[in-house]
Scaffold this motif. Structure first.
Motif, PDB file in Angstrom:
ATOM      1  N   SER A  15       3.203  -9.387   6.888  1.00 44.10           N
ATOM      2  CA  SER A  15       2.036  -8.631   7.349  1.00 44.10           C
ATOM      3  C   SER A  15       2.266  -7.995   8.720  1.00 44.10           C
ATOM      4  CB  SER A  15       0.793  -9.515   7.368  1.00 44.10           C
ATOM      5  OG  SER A  15       0.962 -10.587   8.264  1.00 44.10           O
ATOM      6  N   GLU A  16       2.953  -8.688   9.607  1.00 43.70           N
ATOM      7  CA  GLU A  16       3.236  -8.117  10.934  1.00 43.70           C
ATOM      8  C   GLU A  16       4.137  -6.890  10.819  1.00 43.70           C
ATOM      9  OE1 GLU A  16       3.473  -7.291  14.963  1.00 43.70           O
ATOM     10  OE2 GLU A  16       1.984  -8.380  13.798  1.00 43.70           O
TER      11      GLU A  16
ATOM     12  N   ARG B  22       2.011  -4.061   9.632  1.00 44.87           N
ATOM     13  CA  ARG B  22       1.184  -3.555  10.728  1.00 44.87           C
ATOM     14  C   ARG B  22       1.988  -2.632  11.632  1.00 44.87           C
ATOM     15  NH1 ARG B  22       0.580  -3.607  15.645  1.00 44.87           N
ATOM     16  NH2 ARG B  22       2.199  -5.133  16.045  1.00 44.87           N
ATOM     17  N   ARG B  23       3.218  -3.036  11.969  1.00 45.26           N
ATOM     18  CA  ARG B  23       4.064  -2.211  12.845  1.00 45.26           C
ATOM     19  C   ARG B  23       4.399  -0.876  12.184  1.00 45.26           C
ATOM     20  NH1 ARG B  23       6.950  -6.932  13.469  1.00 45.26           N
ATOM     21  NH2 ARG B  23       8.782  -6.008  12.498  1.00 45.26           N
TER      22      ARG B  23
ATOM     23  N   TYR C 277       0.889   1.173  12.141  1.00 51.20           N
ATOM     24  CA  TYR C 277       0.285   1.524  13.422  1.00 51.20           C
ATOM     25  C   TYR C 277       1.254   2.034  14.471  1.00 51.20           C
ATOM     26  CZ  TYR C 277      -3.732  -0.902  11.425  1.00 51.20           C
ATOM     27  OH  TYR C 277      -4.759  -1.296  10.614  1.00 51.20           O
TER      28      TYR C 277
END
Length: 150
Positions: free
Chosen positions: A113-114, A117-118, A121
């Protein structure tokens, strides 16, 4: 180009296993090896066979997350510049022009998930000309197939 029954049978065999030796196909169809080679070469030249591709299992490669993301652009005329920027992001594995509220629809893969996100975003949202994105998380492909070989 019109496909005859031999072409269709060859395509069906290659669809099952793209690495299947032409000699095995020829034996099964009771035709010559040369005929299989000639027909495959002709279908490549005509663009019917685009490529014999390697398909990786994304999840086994460590990419546990996948998302379909619609992209709204500030100006649709910037789409080629934005597509070039998307091509530079390795996690963007597919990109389509579509109708509706989005100009582009992409598929993104990520390890967790991280990472997702990177990508969203810090990479995609920072492309000049991208106004907004909206993502749907993919829980796995139910199936994928080629068009019917009639």
């Amino acid at each position: 180009m019109e496909l005859d029954e031999f072409d269709k049978l060859i395509l069906k065999e290659l669809e099952k296993d793209g690495r299947k030796p032409f000699s095995d196909i020829a034996k099964k169809m009771e035709i010559s090896n040369t005929m299989v080679h000639q027909r495959v070469n002709r279908m490549r030249t005509e663009g019917i066979i685009k490529k014999m591709a390697l398909e990786l299992d994304e999840r086994k490669m460590g990419y546990e997350w996948s998302a379909f993301t619609g992209i709204i652009l500030k100006e649709d005329s910037n789409s080629e510049i934005i597509i070039d920027a998307l091509k530079e992001i390795p996690e963007v594995v597919e990109c389509y022009y579509i109708t509706g509220q989005y100009t582009l629809y992409i598929r993104i893969v990520a390890k967790n998930s991280e990472h997702m996100r990177r990508v969203l975003y810090e990479k995609i949202d920072h492309i000049p000309g991208v106004l907004k994105t909206e993502s749907l998380i993919d829980f796995g492909r139910a199936f994928k197939r080629n068009v019917p070989i009639d």
